[in-house]
Design an enzyme around this catalytic site. Structure first.
Site, short mmCIF file in Angstrom:
data_model
loop_
_atom_site.label_atom_id
_atom_site.label_comp_id
_atom_site.label_asym_id
_atom_site.label_seq_id
_atom_site.Cartn_x
_atom_site.Cartn_y
_atom_site.Cartn_z
NE ARG A 15 -2.43 9.12 -10.09
CZ ARG A 15 -3.62 9.08 -9.54
NH1 ARG A 15 -4.10 10.17 -8.95
NH2 ARG A 15 -4.34 7.99 -9.56
CB ALA A 30 -0.95 -0.01 1.20
CB CYS A 61 -7.58 -5.39 5.56
SG CYS A 61 -6.44 -4.22 6.32
CD GLU A 107 6.79 -7.08 -1.92
OE1 GLU A 107 6.81 -8.12 -1.23
OE2 GLU A 107 6.67 -5.94 -1.42
CD1 TRP A 110 -34.64 10.48 20.78
CD2 TRP A 110 -32.74 11.64 20.82
NE1 TRP A 110 -34.95 11.75 21.18
CE2 TRP A 110 -33.80 12.49 21.23
CE3 TRP A 110 -31.44 12.16 20.78
CZ2 TRP A 110 -33.61 13.81 21.58
CZ3 TRP A 110 -31.24 13.48 21.14
CH2 TRP A 110 -32.30 14.30 21.53
NE ARG A 132 -30.83 11.60 25.81
CZ ARG A 132 -31.83 10.98 25.19
NH1 ARG A 132 -32.55 11.61 24.27
NH2 ARG A 132 -32.10 9.72 25.48
#
Length: 457
Positions: free
Chosen positions: A25, A14, A48, A38, A438, A446
């Site tokens: 780019r 990643a 994942c 790699e 709610w 709350r």
């Protein structure tokens, strides 16, 4: 004519390939040559997703691959698989590469990205080299695990470690019809949760038929004919036809440290907000780096693909003469085991105390949908807040379908430093199929605000 600069990237998942792609780019091959190494045979894949590949939710290993080696090479990135970088020389501005089955060689660089990921914890106990004991860090690991399951058709699995990966792999084994035992040396699963919320997870695991053994250190493995047959623990021997290791990872920072690049107390490579290391022209991103926790205000090491992609993108933009930062993390994570979902963000009660906060907490029970709507299921939400100000410090959720992603609203409130009183007015969506009038987040806020009002100054 000015010759092209050379960028070397260590690590093809990643962070590394995000950095390479973003740099490409912004700078064409004529001005920036990019070489990526790699050590495995797969790049740019979702680690994942491996538990879901094993469980059968994902059909093929290639479905986890975001971009193939050929696609990267088409972009003008010289991607070399099966090539492990074993040393970095800052003086010579080069790396030493050891290709599989070949002689080592050096590769020069003008700029360098270190994206070496994490090192999985492996138990140093007798019998740990037996066949049938599997880690699940890389796609190759997942493929080997699938092959073992298909060839040997095991009936009994023992998962070692009750963290995120351990839970997800326990689910995968359940889904495949195996008997599952889950052991951990800690007295609760999911150590990043408070004990009361972890108890809900433990109850859910046992309700699924998992033989959960807590406060149960691993002592070794038993084998016959070279294959694992049992797991020795403080509770005795658990029979096992297959063992899955889910003991977590630590930053893979040794390569950087050996080169004289600064490594922090967390074990991760020290970087600034732009992902620059202590060495000129050297960047680092992904699970190998140390990041800044925006709530505790301390450096931490957190291994998550979300962070790795963002960090790699930022490093690549900066290398490409742009400007990007990675500001830090608040520690948001989710996981599931079968019908049960678990989520957390920010600090636990213990972590908040360690960071110097005086805290209070509240726990609320609600449902994920309007109570009268079909499919409404329980959700438990815990709020941890600062006692003096009411500022949100952390939150945890355990529930069923529709529970875990509510952590995102709490993570956003945390990111912006909201108090629990401010959170009670959040304009959250409502429709009976998706929430009660709610929302559980509002109920939790709350209740926390009401508790704050009763506390002594």
């Amino acid at each position: 004519m000015t010759s092209a600069q050379r960028l070397v990237v260590i690590g093809g998942d990643a962070a590394g390939m995000s950095a390479a792609s973003q740099a490409r780019r912004r700078r064409k091959p004529a001005e920036l040559e990019i070489v990526a190494f790699e050590k495995g045979q797969h790049v740019s894949y979702s680690a994942c997703g491996i538990p879901y590949l094993v469980a059968g939710d994902v059909a093929e290993p290639d479905d986890l691959v975001a971009r193939t080696p050929a696609q990267f090479r088409d972009l003008g990135i010289d991607l070399r698989l099966g090539s492990e970088v074993v040393a970095i020389s800052l003086d010579d501005r080069s790396v030493t590469v050891r290709p599989a089955g070949g002689d080592s060689y050096t590769e020069p660089f003008d700029q360098l990205v270190i994206a070496t990921g994490g090192v999985p914890a492996r138990p140093d106990v007798p019998g740990a080299d037996a066949a049938g004991i599997h880690g699940v860090q890389t796609l190759e690991d997942g493929i080997r695990l699938l092959s073992f399951l298909d060839r040997h058709e095991p009936r009994r699995a023992v998962v070692v470690g009750a963290g995120y990966i351990g839970l997800e792999m326990a689910e995968a084994m359940i889904r495949r019809g195996l008997q599952v035992a889950l052991i951990d040396a800690a007295d609760q699963p999911m150590r990043t949760l408070d004990p009361d919320m972890a108890t809900l997870v433990a109850d859910a695991l046992r309700g699924l038929g998992v033989d959960l053994r807590l406060s149960c250190p691993l002592e070794g493995f038993e084998s016959s004919g070279g294959r694992v047959t049992g797991v020795r623990t403080a509770d005795g021997v658990l029979p096992a036809d297959i063992v899955i290791l889910g003991l977590g990872t630590r930053p893979n920072s040794k390569l950087a440290a050996d080169a004289g690049i600064a490594v922090g107390a967390s074990g991760g490579i020290t970087v600034d907000r732009r992902l620059r290391t202590s060495a000129e022209g050297v960047w680092a991103a992904g699970d190998c780096v140390e990041v800044f926790h925006l709530v505790s205000q301390r450096p931490v090491a957190i291994a998550l693909g979300t962070h790795a992609n963002k960090q790699g993108r930022a490093a690549g933009i900066n290398i490409g003469a742009g400007y990007a930062t990675f500001p830090g993390v608040v520690g948001t994570a989710v996981s599931k085991i079968c019908a049960y979902e678990v989520a957390r963000t920010g600090l636990s009660t213990t972590e908040a105390a360690a960071a110097g906060f005086a805290t209070f907490s509240t726990v609320t029970e609600s449902t994920t949908r309007a109570g009268y709507y079909p499919g409404a299921v329980p959700i438990t939400t815990k709020i941890i807040a600062e006692r003096t100000t009411g500022r949100l410090l952390g939150a945890q959720i355990v529930g069923q379908e529709g529970a875990a992603k509510r952590i995102d609203a709490l993570a956003i409130a945390l990111w912006h430093g909201m108090t629990v009183e401010e959170m009670t007015g959040l304009d959250l969506s409502y429709a009976p199929p998706y929430a009660p009038v709610w929302d559980p987040v509002l109920i939790a806020a709350r209740k926390a605000a009401e508790r704050l009002a009763t506390l002594e100054p």
